[in-house]
Design an enzyme around this catalytic site. Sequence first.
Site, PDB file in Angstrom:
ATOM      1  CB  THR A   1     -11.257  31.356 -55.624  1.00 14.25           C
ATOM      2  OG1 THR A   1     -12.205  32.161 -56.341  1.00 14.25           O
ATOM      3  CG2 THR A   1     -11.149  31.889 -54.204  1.00 14.25           C
TER       4      THR A   1
ATOM      5  CG  PHE B   1     -10.277  28.648 -51.028  1.00 19.94           C
ATOM      6  CD1 PHE B   1     -11.360  29.015 -50.246  1.00 19.94           C
ATOM      7  CD2 PHE B   1     -10.464  28.487 -52.390  1.00 19.94           C
ATOM      8  CE1 PHE B   1     -12.608  29.226 -50.818  1.00 19.94           C
ATOM      9  CE2 PHE B   1     -11.716  28.697 -52.976  1.00 19.94           C
ATOM     10  CZ  PHE B   1     -12.781  29.064 -52.174  1.00 19.94           C
TER      11      PHE B   1
END
Length: 276
Positions: free
Chosen positions: A175, A177
């Site tokens: 992921t 960010f």
Amino acid sequence: MMAYLGPSGTFSHAAAKGYIQKKGIKTEIREYPAIYMAIKAVADGTADTAIVPIENSIEGSINVTLDALAFDVNLFIIDEFVLQVEQNILVKPGVKKEDIKKIISHPQAIGQCSKILSDDFGNCEIESAASTSFAAKAAAESDGSIAAVGSASGAEVYGLEILRQNCGDNKDNRTRFAVISQNRCFEVSENDKTSIAFILPRNVPGCLCKALSVFEEKNINILKIESRPRKTALGEYVFFVDIEGNSDNPDIYFALDRIRQNADFYKFLGSYKTDG
């Protein structure tokens, strides 16, 4: 203070801790119950920065983050942090596989571990939770018959053991960010990217092709492009584009300015260093 999507024990919590440790930043981190609320805290001046998920390698872009940055706030992406997402089966200390009757987690986490849940825990009830952290809390408060799918950070926060480690279907689950601030980043490196959002005139043949051709003319690499509904009328879209390089580069500055001049809506989201 840095805002993040809570509660403690989520991957966003792990990203906040990992980012400030990597950068050597001394700051408080504070949880918020929603991504939008974490971003709004920066806009309101309650938080100095926020670290929010913007893209997952399996699930794709995080739409609430993109929409907020494009339409709801005047903030900038100043940095990014890529987190390796490892899903685990979490249990109370001493619990064995045969003791588990129910497995709880966020629907995304359940989906990312579909193979092991089907093959090894096919007899268990599967239940959705608001977050992996809430699932870990439920497992910790159970009699041992409930397991959770979640992060190692969640296991640490709630005193759980990892029964099955890194059990996701895809081992390259990451992921990205975005670190959000009121002030844009002015540091330039050799490994930068620039993010923009724009809306082009409707029903003009070839307008997207013409807009993007400026990047080819200036030999600028497009890293990502996608569209999202404008939310004002059916068939109208906003385009989000990431390109290599910093807006301080004259060629990039010229290319962005040309898109801005030909767009119905244009927003510079930031130039910042790529993580990795």
